[in-house]
Write a protein that holds these residues in place. Structure first.
Motif, PDB file in Angstrom:
ATOM      1  N   ARG A 253       4.659  -0.746 -11.522  1.00 37.17           N
ATOM      2  CA  ARG A 253       5.230  -2.221 -11.529  1.00 37.17           C
ATOM      3  C   ARG A 253       4.584  -3.040 -10.312  1.00 37.17           C
ATOM      4  NH1 ARG A 253      10.314  -0.962 -12.016  1.00 37.17           N
ATOM      5  NH2 ARG A 253       9.948  -0.779 -13.979  1.00 37.17           N
ATOM      6  N   ARG A 254       4.704  -2.484  -9.275  1.00 40.06           N
ATOM      7  CA  ARG A 254       4.009  -3.162  -8.063  1.00 40.06           C
ATOM      8  C   ARG A 254       2.565  -3.333  -8.129  1.00 40.06           C
ATOM      9  NH1 ARG A 254       7.020  -1.516  -2.473  1.00 40.06           N
ATOM     10  NH2 ARG A 254       6.348  -3.622  -1.970  1.00 40.06           N
ATOM     11  N   ALA A 255       2.082  -2.358  -8.811  1.00 43.32           N
ATOM     12  CA  ALA A 255       0.362  -2.585  -9.053  1.00 43.32           C
ATOM     13  C   ALA A 255      -0.060  -3.721  -9.948  1.00 43.32           C
ATOM     14  CB  ALA A 255      -0.145  -1.265  -9.582  1.00 43.32           C
ATOM     15  N   HIS A 256       0.946  -3.714 -10.855  1.00 44.39           N
ATOM     16  CA  HIS A 256       0.676  -4.739 -11.890  1.00 44.39           C
ATOM     17  C   HIS A 256       1.025  -6.106 -11.558  1.00 44.39           C
ATOM     18  CE1 HIS A 256      -0.010  -6.070 -16.051  1.00 44.39           C
ATOM     19  NE2 HIS A 256       1.400  -6.478 -16.355  1.00 44.39           N
TER      20      HIS A 256
ATOM     21  N   VAL B  15       4.051  16.830 -10.857  1.00 46.81           N
ATOM     22  CA  VAL B  15       2.834  16.427  -9.876  1.00 46.81           C
ATOM     23  C   VAL B  15       2.519  15.172 -10.362  1.00 46.81           C
ATOM     24  CG1 VAL B  15       0.282  17.061  -9.529  1.00 46.81           C
ATOM     25  CG2 VAL B  15       2.059  18.860 -10.006  1.00 46.81           C
ATOM     26  N   LEU B  16       2.253  14.151  -9.255  1.00 49.28           N
ATOM     27  CA  LEU B  16       1.953  12.944  -9.672  1.00 49.28           C
ATOM     28  C   LEU B  16       0.411  12.592  -9.253  1.00 49.28           C
ATOM     29  CD1 LEU B  16       4.231   9.731  -9.275  1.00 49.28           C
ATOM     30  CD2 LEU B  16       1.927   9.828  -8.170  1.00 49.28           C
ATOM     31  N   LYS B  17      -0.318  12.118  -9.886  1.00 49.56           N
ATOM     32  CA  LYS B  17      -1.935  11.631  -9.514  1.00 49.56           C
ATOM     33  C   LYS B  17      -1.914  10.291  -9.962  1.00 49.56           C
ATOM     34  CE  LYS B  17      -3.547  16.562 -10.698  1.00 49.56           C
ATOM     35  NZ  LYS B  17      -4.593  17.109 -11.783  1.00 49.56           N
ATOM     36  N   LEU B  18      -2.652   9.639  -8.774  1.00 48.62           N
ATOM     37  CA  LEU B  18      -2.904   8.230  -9.205  1.00 48.62           C
ATOM     38  C   LEU B  18      -4.455   8.074  -9.430  1.00 48.62           C
ATOM     39  CD1 LEU B  18      -1.351   7.135  -5.727  1.00 48.62           C
ATOM     40  CD2 LEU B  18      -0.367   7.150  -7.921  1.00 48.62           C
ATOM     41  N   ASP B  19      -4.743   7.125 -10.347  1.00 51.71           N
ATOM     42  CA  ASP B  19      -6.266   6.731 -10.885  1.00 51.71           C
ATOM     43  C   ASP B  19      -6.380   5.519 -10.131  1.00 51.71           C
ATOM     44  OD1 ASP B  19      -8.446   6.284 -11.803  1.00 51.71           O
ATOM     45  OD2 ASP B  19      -7.771   5.722 -14.211  1.00 51.71           O
ATOM     46  N   THR B  20      -7.431   5.560  -9.174  1.00 56.46           N
ATOM     47  CA  THR B  20      -7.801   4.200  -8.571  1.00 56.46           C
ATOM     48  C   THR B  20      -9.096   3.641  -8.873  1.00 56.46           C
ATOM     49  OG1 THR B  20      -8.632   5.617  -6.474  1.00 56.46           O
ATOM     50  CG2 THR B  20      -6.274   5.085  -6.427  1.00 56.46           C
ATOM     51  N   GLY B  21      -9.781   4.371  -9.917  1.00 58.93           N
ATOM     52  CA  GLY B  21     -10.977   4.040 -10.264  1.00 58.93           C
ATOM     53  C   GLY B  21     -11.931   4.428  -9.417  1.00 58.93           C
ATOM     54  N   ALA B  22     -11.538   5.208  -8.406  1.00 55.64           N
ATOM     55  CA  ALA B  22     -12.608   5.820  -7.606  1.00 55.64           C
ATOM     56  C   ALA B  22     -13.523   6.677  -8.256  1.00 55.64           C
ATOM     57  CB  ALA B  22     -12.076   6.558  -5.984  1.00 55.64           C
TER      58      ALA B  22
ATOM     59  N   ARG C   8      -4.906  -1.139  -6.423  1.00 53.47           N
ATOM     60  CA  ARG C   8      -6.096  -0.714  -6.930  1.00 53.47           C
ATOM     61  C   ARG C   8      -5.626   0.483  -7.877  1.00 53.47           C
ATOM     62  NH1 ARG C   8     -10.043   1.846  -2.636  1.00 53.47           N
ATOM     63  NH2 ARG C   8     -10.817   2.557  -4.656  1.00 53.47           N
ATOM     64  N   ILE C   9      -4.219   0.515  -8.017  1.00 54.14           N
ATOM     65  CA  ILE C   9      -3.913   1.805  -8.922  1.00 54.14           C
ATOM     66  C   ILE C   9      -3.983   1.174 -10.399  1.00 54.14           C
ATOM     67  CG2 ILE C   9      -1.948   3.127  -9.417  1.00 54.14           C
ATOM     68  CD1 ILE C   9      -0.903   2.872  -6.431  1.00 54.14           C
TER      69      ILE C   9
ATOM     70  N   ARG D 270       0.699  -1.167   0.040  1.00 54.98           N
ATOM     71  CA  ARG D 270      -0.022  -0.044  -0.125  1.00 54.98           C
ATOM     72  C   ARG D 270       0.869   1.246   0.047  1.00 54.98           C
ATOM     73  NH1 ARG D 270       0.609  -1.963   5.068  1.00 54.98           N
ATOM     74  NH2 ARG D 270       0.825  -0.582   6.939  1.00 54.98           N
ATOM     75  N   LEU D 271       0.371   2.409  -0.539  1.00 58.40           N
ATOM     76  CA  LEU D 271       0.754   3.790  -0.392  1.00 58.40           C
ATOM     77  C   LEU D 271       0.095   4.449   0.647  1.00 58.40           C
ATOM     78  CD1 LEU D 271       2.716   5.914  -1.516  1.00 58.40           C
ATOM     79  CD2 LEU D 271       0.716   6.453  -3.292  1.00 58.40           C
ATOM     80  N   GLU D 272       0.990   4.966   1.654  1.00 53.38           N
ATOM     81  CA  GLU D 272       0.259   5.773   2.612  1.00 53.38           C
ATOM     82  C   GLU D 272       0.731   7.139   2.482  1.00 53.38           C
ATOM     83  OE1 GLU D 272       1.517   4.314   6.452  1.00 53.38           O
ATOM     84  OE2 GLU D 272       0.290   2.503   6.193  1.00 53.38           O
ATOM     85  N   LEU D 273      -0.234   8.244   2.610  1.00 51.60           N
ATOM     86  CA  LEU D 273      -0.241   9.584   2.464  1.00 51.60           C
ATOM     87  C   LEU D 273      -0.592  10.090   3.921  1.00 51.60           C
ATOM     88  CD1 LEU D 273      -1.783  10.225  -0.998  1.00 51.60           C
ATOM     89  CD2 LEU D 273       0.488   9.521  -0.359  1.00 51.60           C
TER      90      LEU D 273
END
Length: 499
Positions: free
Chosen positions: A159-162, A125-132, A106-107, A87-90
């Motif tokens: 890579r780790r999401a795949h 700027v890095l944005k994540l698409d999690t399907g939310a 989920r990424i 997981r990624l924690e913010l």
């Protein structure tokens, strides 16, 4: 006293190191106050005006600016991110502690953008698409990474999401990038044909007028703005000249804006993702997980069709803002669009089946009848009142005549088909769109009929798809087509109900 003998056996492996929390680049502190400036501008101007530009008013304005800088520093110092296991924690610890956890599985995509100020400082700027659902604010965002750190983190997350992180086998070696297409800059000349960018001069003019009236009261020139507007109304020749100038500027300004957004458009296959990169001032990189792509959509307008060009989007499961983030190609020659989508996603190898002749009659009626009704309405008014109504009646009659080729073109654009792997549906004229979807993406069928369709004996057949727009429709098909097509595509679902 004897010492106990050491335990035999191989040494136990040390536990993996715990990753350290990371912070954004401190250079982002040069950007945050500037971004807050628009919201502070009016209050600061108000403080200076109320204080009569006295030393005390300047002191209060300086305190406001200093507070903004302090707030930006505190926000930067209390925000960290780290990858912990799967997981990624913010984390943010300003007043209360907030931890947001995003499972890596989920990424579904990672966007990296470099706005102008970020580019000057070497940030991204890095944005994540999690399907939310619900918009981009519900997704993860890291605003202010070093460009190298952004690219490194993007590669790690994708890579780790795949590849599941709990697998014991080592990760496969990253595959070299495969550039599918790099759009030549000469093709940017097709940009104004897309239509939307042609309205850019009018949008800029409207925005300038809105700002003039919005800020006029705060800055003390609202009366002057109203006087200027009234003067233009009193002299319509100036309004006509301004509109003519905007019309002349449409292809030039629209072409420039199109080039800014799609400069050096490149589509690449990278480690199981389709990566689209584009932009001159704000460089953007969008990654689409290839195994979630279910098809593609090719669209063109009348002007684009006349020039033989088209645009393309990917149909992806769980992708938010697919109209922008799913873009595979800007305006390119149609044969190139078909070739690229076939290479990137897969080809559609069958033709399209025509719809019944009643569908042509319906399109001709809808293109001609409303304009004929207007002409019939304007003609008595022209006879009784003013010759101006003759002009309106003539325009309506011309539109009715122009509706004949438009209705025929809309009918020719209708079609659906299936090649054993993918199904396709097409419709539209002013904006013709053909969606190609994999058979495995179909999750259901829906048949609908309006009152007019029931009288005409046609219906709309929609293939439910868990991606893209959620469904793609074959409009005005016959009753036989509405039953035979689902049976051909998904026989296991339909045949038990037809016995």
């Amino acid at each position: 006293m004897t010492q106990p003998a050491p335990a035999s056996g191989p040494p136990q492996p040390l536990p993996p190191p715990v990753p350290m929390p990371m912070r954004l680049s401190p250079k982002v502190l040069l950007i945050d106050p500037v971004r807050m400036l628009p919201s502070l501008l009016l209050p600061l101007v108000g403080v200076l005006f109320v204080g009569g530009f006295s030393p005390r008013s300047f002191l209060w304005a300086a305190i406001g600016i200093g507070g903004t800088i302090i707030f930006a520093v505190v926000r930067w110092a209390t925000f960290t991110y780290q990858i912990v296991g799967d997981r990624l924690e913010l984390k943010r610890s300003l007043i209360s502690r907030s931890v947001r956890t995003i499972p890596l599985e989920r990424i579904r995509g990672v966007d990296v953008t470099t706005p102008p100020m970020h580019r000057l400082l070497g940030l991204a700027v890095l944005k994540l698409d999690t399907g939310a659902s619900g918009g981009a604010e519900q997704e993860g965002e890291l605003d202010g990474l070093e460009v190298a750190e952004g690219e490194r983190l993007k590669a790690v997350l994708l890579r780790r999401a795949h590849v599941p992180v709990h697998e014991d086998q080592p990760h496969a070696r990253p595959q070299p990038d495969n550039v599918i297409i790099r759009v030549p800059r000469a093709w940017l000349l097709y940009g104004p044909l897309s239509g939307a960018y042609l309205l850019t001069p009018f949008a800029l003019a409207g925005g300038a007028i809105g700002l003039a009236f919005q800020w006029g009261g705060e800055l003390g020139f609202r009366d002057e703005a109203w006087d200027l507007g009234q003067s233009l109304l009193d002299h319509p020749i100036f309004i006509a000249a301004a509109v003519l100038m905007l019309v002349i500027l449409m292809p030039f300004v629209g072409g420039v804006m199109y080039a800014v957004f799609h400069w050096d458009f490149t589509l690449t296959r990278r480690d199981g993702y389709l990566v689209a990169e584009r932009g001159l001032i704000n460089r953007r990189s969008v990654s689409l997980e290839a195994r979630r792509v279910r098809g593609y959509e090719i669209a063109d307008g009348l002007a684009e069709r006349w020039a033989g060009v088209a645009r393309a989007w990917a149909i992806v499961t769980g992708l938010g803002d697919s109209e922008t983030r799913g873009q595979l190609l800007p305006d390119v020659p149609r044969k190139v669009a078909e070739s690229v989508t076939s290479a990137a996603i897969g080809p559609y190898t069958a033709g399209l089946r025509p719809h019944p002749p009643i569908a042509r009659n319906r399109r001709l009626f809808r293109a001609i009848a409303p304009n004929l009704a207007l002409a019939a309405l304007f003609t008595p008014a022209a006879v009784s009142w003013s010759p101006v109504w003759w002009v309106l009646a003539g325009v309506a009659m011309a539109a009715a005549v122009a509706g004949i080729p438009l209705g025929l073109d809309r009918y020719r654009s209708l079609g659906h088909g299936y090649d054993g792997v993918r199904l396709a549906v097409r419709s539209g004229s002013l904006r013709r769109s053909q969606a190609v979807v994999e058979r495995r993406a179909v999750v259901g069928w829906r048949v609908t009929q309006t009152w007019f369709q029931r009288r005409a004996g046609v219906m709309t057949l929609t293939a439910g798809v868990g991606a893209g727009e959620g469904g793609y429709s074959a409009i005005d098909v016959s009753e036989a087509q509405a039953t035979d097509f689902p049976t051909e595509v998904t026989p296991d679902w339909i045949l038990p109900f037809r016995r």
